[in-house]
Design a protein around this motif. Sequence first.
Motif, PDB file in Angstrom:
ATOM      1  N   PHE A 250       4.777  -1.529   7.212  1.00  7.46           N
ATOM      2  CA  PHE A 250       4.529  -0.197   6.662  1.00  7.46           C
ATOM      3  C   PHE A 250       3.140   0.316   7.042  1.00  7.46           C
ATOM      4  O   PHE A 250       2.182  -0.442   7.136  1.00  7.46           O
ATOM      5  CB  PHE A 250       4.602  -0.213   5.131  1.00  7.46           C
ATOM      6  N   THR A 251       3.062   1.626   7.249  1.00  9.80           N
ATOM      7  CA  THR A 251       1.776   2.309   7.249  1.00  9.80           C
ATOM      8  C   THR A 251       1.693   3.100   5.943  1.00  9.80           C
ATOM      9  O   THR A 251       2.718   3.418   5.337  1.00  9.80           O
ATOM     10  CB  THR A 251       1.619   3.254   8.445  1.00  9.80           C
ATOM     11  N   ILE A 252       0.470   3.417   5.527  1.00  9.73           N
ATOM     12  CA  ILE A 252       0.276   4.160   4.278  1.00  9.73           C
ATOM     13  C   ILE A 252      -0.625   5.360   4.548  1.00  9.73           C
ATOM     14  O   ILE A 252      -1.668   5.231   5.195  1.00  9.73           O
ATOM     15  CB  ILE A 252      -0.352   3.274   3.186  1.00  9.73           C
ATOM     16  N   SER A 253      -0.200   6.518   4.076  1.00  3.03           N
ATOM     17  CA  SER A 253      -0.980   7.744   4.263  1.00  3.03           C
ATOM     18  C   SER A 253      -1.446   8.289   2.925  1.00  3.03           C
ATOM     19  O   SER A 253      -0.808   8.057   1.891  1.00  3.03           O
ATOM     20  CB  SER A 253      -0.141   8.811   4.977  1.00  3.03           C
ATOM     21  N   GLU A 254      -2.536   9.031   2.968  1.00  3.81           N
ATOM     22  CA  GLU A 254      -3.008   9.730   1.775  1.00  3.81           C
ATOM     23  C   GLU A 254      -2.099  10.933   1.523  1.00  3.81           C
ATOM     24  O   GLU A 254      -1.914  11.767   2.405  1.00  3.81           O
ATOM     25  CB  GLU A 254      -4.443  10.215   1.964  1.00  3.81           C
ATOM     26  N   PRO A 255      -1.503  11.044   0.341  1.00  9.64           N
ATOM     27  CA  PRO A 255      -0.622  12.175   0.054  1.00  9.64           C
ATOM     28  C   PRO A 255      -1.408  13.434  -0.300  1.00  9.64           C
ATOM     29  O   PRO A 255      -2.594  13.360  -0.642  1.00  9.64           O
ATOM     30  CB  PRO A 255       0.174  11.688  -1.155  1.00  9.64           C
ATOM     31  N   LYS A 256      -0.744  14.558  -0.216  1.00 12.05           N
ATOM     32  CA  LYS A 256      -1.356  15.798  -0.682  1.00 12.05           C
ATOM     33  C   LYS A 256      -1.567  15.709  -2.193  1.00 12.05           C
ATOM     34  O   LYS A 256      -0.808  15.049  -2.910  1.00 12.05           O
ATOM     35  CB  LYS A 256      -0.465  16.993  -0.346  1.00 12.05           C
TER      36      LYS A 256
END
Length: 369
Positions: A250-256
């Motif tokens: 998995f990659t993880i992104s900062e959500p809005k």
Amino acid sequence: MFLDILLYIFIGIIVLQFIYYIGIFSVFSFKKAEKKNPNHVPVSVIVCAKNEAENVTRLIPELLNQNYPDFEIILIDDASSDETLEIFEEFEKQHSKIRLVKVENNEAFWGNKKYALTLGIKTAKKPYLLFTDADCFIPSNQWIAEMTAHFTEKKTIVLGYGKYKKIKGSLLNKLIRYETLLTAIQYFSWAKKGKPYMGVGRNLAYNQSEFYKVNGFIDHMSIRSGDDDLFINQAATKNNTEICYSLESFTISEPKTTFNSWYRQKRRHVSTASHYKFFDKAQLALFYACNISFFILAIVLLVTQHQWILVTALIAFRYLFTWISVGCGAGKLHEKDVVYWYPFLEVTLIFTQFSVFIHNKFSKPVHWK
């Protein structure tokens, strides 16, 4: 008589939803996880950044920390106006694995991420390409190994999962992660069914040969979005596509963090779907039409109290099989907490998507920075 017809339509919609959630989504949601042995194929990790100075300062060390024997990192600076280029140049001086691509503004392709990515892909020396975004986290040093383990002689495209970071106490965060979860269940399931239709650029891998087979992004270069989903829609087949959903992949992104910013993001993402192949557009349209029709007809039939016992039983049955299907998928993608909010999140997402569809009909969304 009219209400009887509505009831029959309501039953038909639930049958169609059963086919989607149990007949199609089950190939992923109920599928037993498979552990693949490492491949150790030569890989070029590609990151395209525009004004991402803070994010790339964190991301690049995570990429360099990958436990993998043969990889390079292609950093693409897409005409940034902040310190992104300077940061890239400093990392390039310190690490032999890093290669830098500097993109200058081109009048014909100004602000087009696909143009920048094309330059990066042509620079890559390794035959396999692995993509992520500049604002992603790579929490595991096994990310490259996990994603590339699914490559074989025939399987030359690997679809991964790009999570969003969990923020406690935020309903918006749960909605964002639910939408991401549902989208992943859909594209993973259709890929296993032999009808891959999209992937996400936050976590996507393919052999360079697939890029050149379809002449890269040339057929949709004028469409600002779609370097991931439109490419996969064109290049992926039942024979060349595999999925990867192990935790370490998995990659993880900062959500809005505001609804308006997330809504604008969804407008950009949805705008590419109209360019999908006919079957893919049709199955997605049918899925969302069934979902919104279910709620409208359920309200009408309950308010009019037309055979309300039967209607209530049908609603309960529908929620039983959809909740089980989504819940099993959420377990595989480690998003179980959103399932507790499923009824609320589902109805909110459906009517938000309807609003996005109408909004996009009357104005074009803003794309790549």
